[in-house]
Design a protein around this motif. Structure first.
Motif, PDB file in Angstrom:
ATOM      1  N   HIS A 146       2.648 -10.021   2.663  1.00 13.50           N
ATOM      2  CA  HIS A 146       2.275  -8.605   3.026  1.00 13.50           C
ATOM      3  C   HIS A 146       1.754  -7.592   1.756  1.00 13.50           C
ATOM      4  O   HIS A 146       2.234  -6.728   2.037  1.00 13.50           O
ATOM      5  CB  HIS A 146       3.059  -8.109   4.154  1.00 13.50           C
ATOM      6  CG  HIS A 146       3.320  -9.049   5.227  1.00 13.50           C
ATOM      7  ND1 HIS A 146       2.328  -9.694   6.320  1.00 13.50           N
ATOM      8  CD2 HIS A 146       4.461  -9.893   5.497  1.00 13.50           C
ATOM      9  CE1 HIS A 146       3.207 -10.536   6.880  1.00 13.50           C
ATOM     10  NE2 HIS A 146       4.109 -10.551   6.473  1.00 13.50           N
ATOM     11  N   ARG A 147       1.289  -8.305   0.599  1.00 12.79           N
ATOM     12  CA  ARG A 147       1.116  -7.519  -0.336  1.00 12.79           C
ATOM     13  C   ARG A 147       0.300  -6.055  -0.104  1.00 12.79           C
ATOM     14  O   ARG A 147       0.644  -5.067  -0.500  1.00 12.79           O
ATOM     15  CB  ARG A 147       0.564  -8.130  -1.546  1.00 12.79           C
ATOM     16  CG  ARG A 147       0.442  -7.644  -2.898  1.00 12.79           C
ATOM     17  CD  ARG A 147      -0.440  -8.355  -3.770  1.00 12.79           C
ATOM     18  NE  ARG A 147       0.171  -9.768  -3.913  1.00 12.79           N
ATOM     19  CZ  ARG A 147       1.129  -9.834  -4.962  1.00 12.79           C
ATOM     20  NH1 ARG A 147       1.612  -8.976  -5.582  1.00 12.79           N
ATOM     21  NH2 ARG A 147       1.511 -11.294  -4.722  1.00 12.79           N
ATOM     22  N   GLU A 148      -0.828  -6.016   0.409  1.00 16.50           N
ATOM     23  CA  GLU A 148      -1.761  -5.206   0.771  1.00 16.50           C
ATOM     24  C   GLU A 148      -0.994  -3.917   1.744  1.00 16.50           C
ATOM     25  O   GLU A 148      -1.123  -2.753   1.372  1.00 16.50           O
ATOM     26  CB  GLU A 148      -2.932  -5.509   1.407  1.00 16.50           C
ATOM     27  CG  GLU A 148      -3.886  -6.209   0.371  1.00 16.50           C
ATOM     28  CD  GLU A 148      -4.014  -5.540  -1.183  1.00 16.50           C
ATOM     29  OE1 GLU A 148      -4.472  -4.402  -0.857  1.00 16.50           O
ATOM     30  OE2 GLU A 148      -4.128  -6.171  -2.130  1.00 16.50           O
ATOM     31  N   ALA A 149      -0.408  -4.557   2.690  1.00 20.39           N
ATOM     32  CA  ALA A 149       0.525  -3.635   3.569  1.00 20.39           C
ATOM     33  C   ALA A 149       1.511  -2.734   2.712  1.00 20.39           C
ATOM     34  O   ALA A 149       1.602  -1.631   2.936  1.00 20.39           O
ATOM     35  CB  ALA A 149       0.865  -4.377   4.643  1.00 20.39           C
ATOM     36  N   TRP A 150       2.121  -3.441   1.857  1.00 16.53           N
ATOM     37  CA  TRP A 150       3.112  -2.749   0.823  1.00 16.53           C
ATOM     38  C   TRP A 150       2.586  -1.764   0.199  1.00 16.53           C
ATOM     39  O   TRP A 150       3.078  -0.551  -0.036  1.00 16.53           O
ATOM     40  CB  TRP A 150       4.005  -3.788   0.171  1.00 16.53           C
ATOM     41  CG  TRP A 150       4.827  -4.608   0.948  1.00 16.53           C
ATOM     42  CD1 TRP A 150       5.167  -5.905   1.214  1.00 16.53           C
ATOM     43  CD2 TRP A 150       6.299  -3.977   1.388  1.00 16.53           C
ATOM     44  NE1 TRP A 150       6.245  -5.997   2.068  1.00 16.53           N
ATOM     45  CE2 TRP A 150       7.008  -4.981   2.109  1.00 16.53           C
ATOM     46  CE3 TRP A 150       6.841  -2.612   1.495  1.00 16.53           C
ATOM     47  CZ2 TRP A 150       8.291  -4.839   2.766  1.00 16.53           C
ATOM     48  CZ3 TRP A 150       7.978  -2.551   2.045  1.00 16.53           C
ATOM     49  CH2 TRP A 150       8.740  -3.503   2.860  1.00 16.53           C
ATOM     50  N   ARG A 158       7.992  -3.860   9.049  1.00 18.20           N
ATOM     51  CA  ARG A 158       7.833  -3.796  10.506  1.00 18.20           C
ATOM     52  C   ARG A 158       8.341  -2.385  11.033  1.00 18.20           C
ATOM     53  O   ARG A 158       7.409  -1.921  12.148  1.00 18.20           O
ATOM     54  CB  ARG A 158       8.581  -5.042  11.227  1.00 18.20           C
ATOM     55  CG  ARG A 158       8.016  -6.429  10.937  1.00 18.20           C
ATOM     56  CD  ARG A 158       8.707  -7.391  11.601  1.00 18.20           C
ATOM     57  NE  ARG A 158       8.547  -8.507  11.289  1.00 18.20           N
ATOM     58  CZ  ARG A 158       7.431  -9.527  11.541  1.00 18.20           C
ATOM     59  NH1 ARG A 158       6.617  -9.308  12.569  1.00 18.20           N
ATOM     60  NH2 ARG A 158       7.438 -10.940  10.969  1.00 18.20           N
ATOM     61  N   LEU A 199       2.523  -7.563  12.459  1.00 17.47           N
ATOM     62  CA  LEU A 199       1.775  -7.618  11.175  1.00 17.47           C
ATOM     63  C   LEU A 199       0.514  -8.510  11.242  1.00 17.47           C
ATOM     64  O   LEU A 199      -0.199  -8.896  10.246  1.00 17.47           O
ATOM     65  CB  LEU A 199       2.758  -8.072  10.155  1.00 17.47           C
ATOM     66  CG  LEU A 199       4.043  -7.301   9.972  1.00 17.47           C
ATOM     67  CD1 LEU A 199       4.795  -8.044   8.784  1.00 17.47           C
ATOM     68  CD2 LEU A 199       3.897  -5.972   9.630  1.00 17.47           C
ATOM     69  N   ARG A 200       0.039  -8.835  12.401  1.00 18.21           N
ATOM     70  CA  ARG A 200      -1.393  -9.582  12.369  1.00 18.21           C
ATOM     71  C   ARG A 200      -2.442  -8.622  12.514  1.00 18.21           C
ATOM     72  O   ARG A 200      -3.489  -9.200  11.746  1.00 18.21           O
ATOM     73  CB  ARG A 200      -1.463 -10.228  13.742  1.00 18.21           C
ATOM     74  CG  ARG A 200      -0.471 -11.471  13.833  1.00 18.21           C
ATOM     75  CD  ARG A 200      -0.731 -12.327  15.271  1.00 18.21           C
ATOM     76  NE  ARG A 200      -0.538 -11.368  16.560  1.00 18.21           N
ATOM     77  CZ  ARG A 200       0.559 -11.379  16.980  1.00 18.21           C
ATOM     78  NH1 ARG A 200       1.553 -12.102  16.690  1.00 18.21           N
ATOM     79  NH2 ARG A 200       0.562 -10.698  18.222  1.00 18.21           N
ATOM     80  N   ARG A 226      -4.035  -4.676  10.838  1.00 18.66           N
ATOM     81  CA  ARG A 226      -3.702  -3.763  10.114  1.00 18.66           C
ATOM     82  C   ARG A 226      -3.360  -2.471  10.558  1.00 18.66           C
ATOM     83  O   ARG A 226      -3.753  -1.818  11.558  1.00 18.66           O
ATOM     84  CB  ARG A 226      -5.346  -3.439   9.181  1.00 18.66           C
ATOM     85  CG  ARG A 226      -4.848  -2.449   7.943  1.00 18.66           C
ATOM     86  CD  ARG A 226      -6.296  -2.443   7.425  1.00 18.66           C
ATOM     87  NE  ARG A 226      -6.175  -1.476   6.008  1.00 18.66           N
ATOM     88  CZ  ARG A 226      -6.252  -0.138   5.956  1.00 18.66           C
ATOM     89  NH1 ARG A 226      -6.655   0.428   7.108  1.00 18.66           N
ATOM     90  NH2 ARG A 226      -6.313   0.423   4.625  1.00 18.66           N
ATOM     91  N   CYS A 279       5.773   0.182  10.352  1.00 24.77           N
ATOM     92  CA  CYS A 279       4.378  -0.207  11.452  1.00 24.77           C
ATOM     93  C   CYS A 279       4.888   0.450  12.846  1.00 24.77           C
ATOM     94  O   CYS A 279       4.129   1.117  13.301  1.00 24.77           O
ATOM     95  CB  CYS A 279       4.251  -1.615  11.918  1.00 24.77           C
ATOM     96  SG  CYS A 279       3.463  -2.425  10.038  1.00 24.77           S
ATOM     97  N   THR A 310      10.809  -7.419   4.828  1.00 27.26           N
ATOM     98  CA  THR A 310       9.651  -7.412   5.955  1.00 27.26           C
ATOM     99  C   THR A 310      10.210  -6.785   7.373  1.00 27.26           C
ATOM    100  O   THR A 310       9.420  -6.103   8.049  1.00 27.26           O
ATOM    101  CB  THR A 310       9.515  -8.992   6.528  1.00 27.26           C
ATOM    102  OG1 THR A 310       8.941  -9.864   5.264  1.00 27.26           O
ATOM    103  CG2 THR A 310       8.100  -8.838   7.176  1.00 27.26           C
TER     104      THR A 310
END
Length: 725
Positions: free
Chosen positions: A290-294, A240, A252-253, A255, A243, A236
């Protein structure tokens, strides 16, 4: 850029870096600088005045200009605060009479306005925002200022002392290392300041550790750009950092829309991922959160093009569901069902001590008998040395509010300041369990504390809460962490808010709710209730293209309730974190001081409003049994409605929320000083006067002038330094 860095040092430390410039006779300019500072409630310490007097006049004048700009921003005096009613707080009309006057003016306006107003009257409802006389200043700032007498000086006016610092380079480096090494999460304003400092100090001294993940992300971004080694120990951390490189949300709150990184940055991210997973494959369990972000990040990194980092590719395989990795939470639930609470506690003690401490209440309540509870507590004792100091203190605060003596309500405050209240249906912790756990936590805290040889403590700081939560405080002046209690002395209490819209037309409304001892509404002041027995509202301003201010003036002796709850509502337009600028504060004045509606010398607190909600509750005021008023700091942002938020729509909510927060006991500075005293440290109350001649550790609301060199100073600006690592 020198002035920007100097501004950060002054704002965070109230120290003025030693100005670079030749020696000379700057005594006259330094005295003039001091006088100018006093007009906005600041002053040079005796030592700083002497040091500036030995600089050239040109150096002092340039330093004064920069510093005055900085402190004016701190106190909210960098903007012009106008009011709707020019004589405020005098001659504020009755609400109904004022609205009738606005309608009458609309009926005498042009044909279109008159026709529109008549149509609304026939329909039985008039939209105030359609009336030409409503919501817009009717006079200039200069006309308003001319209508008010000068402020009469009072011994109670605020004076904030500026102290001398080291060189700018030394001060900037020290501030960078302090913010990067903070054990408590920084608010968004301070996190942005850390990002600026990191960009300028990435090639300099390296932080020993960066405990907070969001802080780690912004520092890692600067280190990556400087070609230096990164702080990465979880997958993570890499997410971050990605991001941060896309100027997204490192918490990560929200998108983040990832941008394609440069090839060197892509290689650094994949190499970092590979090293983390290779060192501990169990870290792959963190991917699911955070599957979708990955998955979106994988589209930008193209891990398949870099076969030399196979472990990095595993992260994206897990995110796509091509590989299953059991989560620690799932393993804990399995063990809990099979081996009970003691077994689950034992697993967490070895694998995730922090998670154990966060789950301790539940595990103790899940234990079948005293023997199993002993097993849970034994696991906690074994894990305690590997848990962060902030978590140790957070659990200690939790336990002292779980003895069964409190209110039957639970209050939750998240890291963005959002809050909600629910019934507390949990069984209380058995007294013996609570006592054993309390002793464990106090012993662990004392083991980690940097206990000084001599401690000098201002009694006024003892009821200041320790900043344990993510957004326990806000940037500004005179701001204390959530839960802190501070005395309020004065005849008149005046709230103010200022906002300036960025893109969209925006209307923020200042209100104040008065509650009785049972937390029921007595009355309120707002744009719908301009005048009550308690005080007056300055009038509703709805156009903030050039900035807008609203005020509420309260006579404390006339307040009919036990609580005053100031609040700022987003009626329409941009949220607090979307406007160009937004802040709240309060002033205290003696009767008869006169002055303009905004006088910087009387400002006791000014807090930036940058939260994500549509209702801000910065603090509340409570009258104690002796009739004295105290401020209780809240720092809350409620979700509210999409539009048309106003105090009348949330009376019950505010009462329930304030009650739950006021009846909760925070962990304060007093707790740590008592632990130090129990360990044998001499604790001397600071009553003013001449400080001791030898170095001491001082804890107080403001740094005394004349402390011996080598002294350690803890004030609200660096209160986080009290919390052990």
């Amino acid at each position: 850029m020198v002035s920007a860095l100097e501004r950060l040092v002054v704002a965070h430390t109230l120290r003025l870096p030693a100005p670079a410039g030749p020696a000379g006779d700057g005594a006259a300019a330094a005295r003039q600088f001091d006088v100018a500072l006093m007009s906005v409630g600041f002053k040079l310490s005796a030592r700083l005045l002497a040091e500036l007097s030995g600089r050239s006049e040109e150096t002092v004048v340039a330093t004064a200009a920069r510093t005055l700009d900085t402190v004016r921003v701190l106190v909210g005096d960098h903007v012009r605060h106008n009011v709707y009613f020019v004589d405020f707080p005098a001659n504020v009309p009755d609400t109904a009479d004022f609205w009738a006057e606005c309608v009458a003016q609309a009926l005498s306006a042009d044909d279109t306005t008159r026709a529109r107003t008549l149509a609304q009257l026939r329909a039985g409802r008039v939209n105030l925002l359609t009336l030409p006389a409503y919501g817009r200043y009717r006079h200039s700032y200069e006309e308003m200022a001319a209508a008010h007498d000068e402020l009469i000086a009072s011994a109670a006016d605020r004076v904030t002392v500026l102290h001398p610092g080291a060189s700018l380079d030394e001060e900037v480096t020290a501030l960078y290392l302090a913010l990067a090494g903070s054990v408590t999460p920084l608010g968004p304003e301070h996190l942005a300041d850390l990002a600026v400092l990191a960009e300028h100090r990435a090639d300099g001294p390296r932080p020993g550790a960066i405990p907070v993940r969001e802080s780690r992300a912004v520092v890692n971004r600067a280190l990556l750009r400087a070609g230096r080694d990164l702080f990465l120990d979880t997958v993570t951390d890499v997410l971050r950092l990605a991001c941060a490189l896309s100027d997204g949300d490192v918490t990560l709150r929200e998108r983040t829309r990832f941008r394609a990184p440069s090839r060197p940055h892509r290689r650094a991210l994949l190499a970092g991922l590979d090293a983390v997973v290779a060192a501990n494959p169990a870290k792959l369990a963190d991917v699911a959160a955070h599957r979708e972000a990955w998955k979106r990040l994988g589209e930008r990194l193209h891990p398949h093009e870099y076969p030399q980092w196979p472990h990095a590719a595993e992260v994206f395989a897990v995110a796509r569901g091509e590989r299953r990795v059991p989560t620690l939470a799932g393993r804990v639930e399995d063990v809990l069902g099979r081996d009970g609470a003691a077994g689950a506690a034992g697993l967490l003690a070895d694998a995730a001590p922090g998670m154990l401490f966060r789950s301790l209440d539940r595990l103790l309540r899940s234990a079948a008998d005293d023997k199993e509870r002993d097993g849970v507590l034994a696991a906690a004792e074994r894990a305690a040395p590997r848990v962060s100091g902030r978590l140790v203190l957070s659990l200690r605060e939790h336990v002292q509010n779980r003895t069964g003596r409190g209110a039957p309500r639970r209050v939750f405050v998240n890291r963005t300041g959002g809050a909600w209240v629910t019934d507390d249906t949990r069984d209380p912790l058995p007294p013996a369990v609570a006592d054993r756990l309390t002793a464990l936590l106090d012993a662990e805290t004392l083991r980690r504390l940097d206990v000084p040889e001599r401690l000098l403590v201002d009694p006024a700081v003892l009821d200041v809460a320790l900043p344990l939560s993510g957004r326990a405080s806000a940037a500004g002046l005179g701001v204390l962490p959530r839960g802190s209690v501070s005395p309020v002395e004065g005849d008149l209490l005046r709230f103010f808010t200022y906002w300036k819209q960025a893109v969209q037309s925006t209307d923020h409304d200042l209100s104040a709710l008065v509650l009785d001892e049972d937390y029921d509404a007595v009355t309120w002041l707002s744009y719908t209730s301009l005048a009550t027995v308690e005080g007056v509202h300055s009038g509703d301003v709805t156009d903030a293209r050039d900035g807008a201010s609203e005020f509420i003036d309260l006579r404390l002796g006339a307040v009919r309730g036990s609580f005053i709850v100031p609040q700022v509502h987003v009626y329409s337009g941009e949220r607090f974190d979307r406007v160009q600028e937004s802040f709240f504060g309060f002033m205290l004045r003696d009767a008869g001081q006169e002055g303009r509606p905004f006088e910087p010398r009387t400002v006791r607190m000014k807090s930036d409003l940058r939260g994500p909600g549509r209702i801000a509750l910065p603090l509340a005021f409570r009258r104690d049994e002796d009739g004295r008023w105290q401020a209780r700091w809240l720092h809350l942002y409620l979700k509210g409605e999409p539009a048309e938020n106003r105090v009348e729509g949330h009376l019950v909510t505010f009462g329930v929320l304030v009650r739950a927060l006021v009846e909760r006991t925070p962990l304060t500075v007093r707790h740590l000083t008592e632990l130090m005293a129990a360990a044998g440290t001499p604790v001397t109350p600071w009553e003013g006067g001449t400080p001791p001649g030898e170095p001491v550790t001082f804890i107080g609301l403001e740094r005394p002038d004349g402390l011996a060199p080598g002294s350690r100073v803890i004030t609200p600006e660096n209160l986080r330094d009290l919390i052990p690592a």
